[in-house]
Design a protein around this motif. Sequence first.
Motif, mmCIF file in Angstrom:
data_model
loop_
_atom_site.group_PDB
_atom_site.id
_atom_site.type_symbol
_atom_site.label_atom_id
_atom_site.label_comp_id
_atom_site.label_asym_id
_atom_site.label_seq_id
_atom_site.Cartn_x
_atom_site.Cartn_y
_atom_site.Cartn_z
ATOM 1 N N ARG A 78 0.677 -1.274 0.214
ATOM 2 C CA ARG A 78 0.161 0.086 0.034
ATOM 3 C C ARG A 78 0.804 1.198 -0.025
ATOM 4 O O ARG A 78 1.923 1.338 0.574
ATOM 5 N N ARG A 79 0.605 2.215 -0.754
ATOM 6 C CA ARG A 79 1.121 3.462 -0.830
ATOM 7 C C ARG A 79 1.012 4.351 0.527
ATOM 8 O O ARG A 79 1.755 4.843 0.973
ATOM 9 N N GLU A 80 -0.160 4.112 1.011
ATOM 10 C CA GLU A 80 -0.462 4.842 2.186
ATOM 11 C C GLU A 80 -1.019 4.194 3.375
ATOM 12 O O GLU A 80 -1.933 3.366 3.074
ATOM 13 N N ASN A 81 -0.234 3.841 4.586
ATOM 14 C CA ASN A 81 -0.869 3.149 5.713
ATOM 15 C C ASN A 81 -1.316 3.787 6.787
ATOM 16 O O ASN A 81 -1.993 3.332 7.763
ATOM 17 N N CYS A 82 -1.433 5.285 6.732
ATOM 18 C CA CYS A 82 -1.661 6.083 7.882
ATOM 19 C C CYS A 82 -3.301 6.363 7.737
ATOM 20 O O CYS A 82 -3.684 7.028 8.676
ATOM 21 N N GLU A 83 -3.841 6.473 6.570
ATOM 22 C CA GLU A 83 -5.237 6.662 6.485
ATOM 23 C C GLU A 83 -6.220 5.938 7.178
ATOM 24 O O GLU A 83 -5.953 4.541 7.482
ATOM 25 N N SER A 138 -7.215 2.220 6.016
ATOM 26 C CA SER A 138 -6.078 1.166 5.871
ATOM 27 C C SER A 138 -6.284 0.095 6.732
ATOM 28 O O SER A 138 -7.102 0.604 7.925
ATOM 29 N N ARG A 148 -2.284 0.655 9.744
ATOM 30 C CA ARG A 148 -2.346 1.787 10.513
ATOM 31 C C ARG A 148 -1.399 1.787 11.952
ATOM 32 O O ARG A 148 -1.004 2.558 12.453
ATOM 33 N N CYS A 199 2.061 2.363 11.190
ATOM 34 C CA CYS A 199 2.427 3.966 10.940
ATOM 35 C C CYS A 199 2.646 4.654 12.241
ATOM 36 O O CYS A 199 3.379 5.464 12.606
#
Length: 200
Positions: A152-157, A160, A165, A168
Motif C-alpha cells: 500500500r502507498r499509504e498506511n496511515c489513512e 487502511s 495503521r 504507521c
Amino acid sequence: MPAGAASTAHEDALTFRPHHFRHGTRSLSIPDGEACLSLLASDDIAFHQIESRPGMVTPIDVTGPIGGVRYETAGATSLVCDCRLAVALDWLAPELRSFGIERVEHSGAYVFRTTKNGHPSLHALGLAIDVHRVGPRSHHLLDVSRDYARGRRENCEDGSPTLNRLACELDRTGLFEQVITPDDDSDHRDHLHLAIAPLE
C-alpha cells in the motif's frame, strides 16, 4: 519468523546510519541500570532481574502486563529483554490500547546474534522485539502474516487495514529506531520488528 532466524541487511542499514539521520530518538531518554529498574517498579510492572547475559546492560524477565498489555510467547507471559525496552513498551501501551490491543504474541526479544554484516543485532542487546499477533486479550488476534496488507502507498489513512495503521503509529511515536514490516523484506514477512536506540 522466529527471533533466532537470519537477520537482514535492512536492519544493518537502520542500525548503523549516521547519528543525524537517527530515528526514534525519544527512547534515548530512557536510562539504563538502577534508574531504569526504578521506572518499571514505579509503574507496578511484574518483573525480576536475571543473571548477566552478553549484550544486555540491564537484563530482566517481565512476567506480567506492561501498561495493561500482555506480551506472550509459547503461551506464557514472558519477555526477556533489556529494561530499557520494557520501559519503551510501557510508554507505548496507551497507543496499543487505543487500537484495542491488550495482548501481543511475539517470538522473542533477546537473541544474541549478529546481522549479515557482522554487527551486533539490536536483538543481541535486548532492545528489539518481533511481534506476530495482536488483539484483545480473549478474542480473535490479528496476524501480521495474514492481516498486514503489503504494497500500500499509504498506511496511515483511516481506511487502511488495522495492522498497517498500527505500523504507521508505531513509527510516529518516535520511540523506535527500527520499525520493519512485511513491506521491507521477505525476512519480515510474518512479523513487525520493533527496536529502540541503544545509548551511546
